[in-house]
Motif scaffolding. Sequence first.
Motif, short mmCIF file in Angstrom:
data_model
loop_
_atom_site.label_atom_id
_atom_site.label_comp_id
_atom_site.label_asym_id
_atom_site.label_seq_id
_atom_site.Cartn_x
_atom_site.Cartn_y
_atom_site.Cartn_z
N SER A 89 0.83 -1.20 0.00
CA SER A 89 0.00 0.00 0.00
C SER A 89 0.87 1.25 0.00
CB SER A 89 -0.92 0.01 1.22
OG SER A 89 -1.83 -1.06 1.17
N LEU A 90 1.95 1.25 0.78
CA LEU A 90 2.86 2.39 0.80
C LEU A 90 3.51 2.61 -0.56
CD1 LEU A 90 4.68 1.90 4.23
CD2 LEU A 90 3.11 3.75 3.60
N ILE A 91 3.92 1.52 -1.17
CA ILE A 91 4.60 1.60 -2.47
C ILE A 91 3.64 2.02 -3.57
CG2 ILE A 91 5.77 0.22 -4.23
CD1 ILE A 91 6.97 -1.41 -1.85
N GLU A 92 2.45 1.44 -3.57
CA GLU A 92 1.47 1.71 -4.63
C GLU A 92 0.73 3.04 -4.45
OE1 GLU A 92 0.52 -0.12 -7.40
OE2 GLU A 92 2.27 -1.38 -7.03
N GLY A 93 0.68 3.52 -3.21
CA GLY A 93 -0.05 4.75 -2.95
C GLY A 93 -1.56 4.55 -2.88
N ARG A 94 -1.99 3.33 -2.70
CA ARG A 94 -3.41 3.00 -2.54
C ARG A 94 -3.50 1.78 -1.63
NH1 ARG A 94 -4.83 -1.43 -5.70
NH2 ARG A 94 -3.27 -1.99 -7.23
N ARG A 95 -4.66 1.59 -1.04
CA ARG A 95 -4.83 0.49 -0.09
C ARG A 95 -4.87 -0.86 -0.80
NH1 ARG A 95 -3.68 -2.11 4.00
NH2 ARG A 95 -5.29 -3.35 4.95
N ILE A 96 -4.01 -1.75 -0.38
CA ILE A 96 -3.97 -3.13 -0.87
C ILE A 96 -4.46 -4.02 0.27
CG2 ILE A 96 -2.53 -5.00 -1.79
CD1 ILE A 96 -2.53 -2.59 -3.63
N GLU A 97 -5.46 -4.82 0.01
CA GLU A 97 -5.97 -5.74 1.02
C GLU A 97 -5.03 -6.94 1.16
OE1 GLU A 97 -8.57 -5.24 3.01
OE2 GLU A 97 -8.86 -3.30 2.04
N ALA A 98 -4.88 -7.42 2.38
CA ALA A 98 -3.99 -8.56 2.63
C ALA A 98 -4.37 -9.77 1.79
CB ALA A 98 -4.00 -8.91 4.11
N ARG A 99 -5.67 -9.98 1.63
CA ARG A 99 -6.14 -11.12 0.83
C ARG A 99 -5.69 -10.98 -0.62
NH1 ARG A 99 -11.43 -11.44 2.67
NH2 ARG A 99 -12.02 -9.83 1.22
N ASP A 100 -5.53 -9.75 -1.09
CA ASP A 100 -5.12 -9.52 -2.47
C ASP A 100 -3.63 -9.76 -2.71
OD1 ASP A 100 -7.73 -8.93 -3.07
OD2 ASP A 100 -7.45 -6.76 -2.81
N VAL A 101 -2.87 -9.89 -1.62
CA VAL A 101 -1.45 -10.19 -1.78
C VAL A 101 -1.29 -11.59 -2.39
CG1 VAL A 101 0.74 -10.51 -0.55
CG2 VAL A 101 -0.78 -8.64 0.07
#
Length: 148
Positions: free
Chosen positions: A69-81
């Motif tokens: 999320s920090l790298i992308e600049g948007r929220r990434i859900e843990a399940r989406d990892v």
Amino acid sequence: MRFARFALLAFALAACSRAAPDATPDGAVREWIDRMSESQSDPAESRAAWALLSQATHESLEKRAERASLIEGRRIEARDVLAPGRFGLRFTPTRYATTVQGSNATVEVSGPEPTDRATVHCVKEPKGWRVDLALPELTELPHRPDAP
């Protein structure tokens, strides 16, 4: 008399019901593999696969999601990892051999070729056996010297 018949029928139905897939370590691994394979075409399957992962794996994936999320600049859900497009099997599992030691287990998964082998760790949690993925430790992100 009716109650006795009803009780007997209820007992018979309960005796015939199948155990949950996560009642055994190899069942949890099989179910997780199936769910991850199906997640390619059905996002609901990734939620079911997520539920079969251990708490420690959830925590590790949540840390990875925070970093992404920090790298992308948007929220990434843990399940989406565990992205559906990134999951693939090196071989088709044909045999599962389980070794249980208390609340920990290893499932040796093998395929048709002698080199088709993988070891999957599982842990017993309150809801059943869970797949405990061995994820590498996260390294520190590089910082610019002039950054606070």
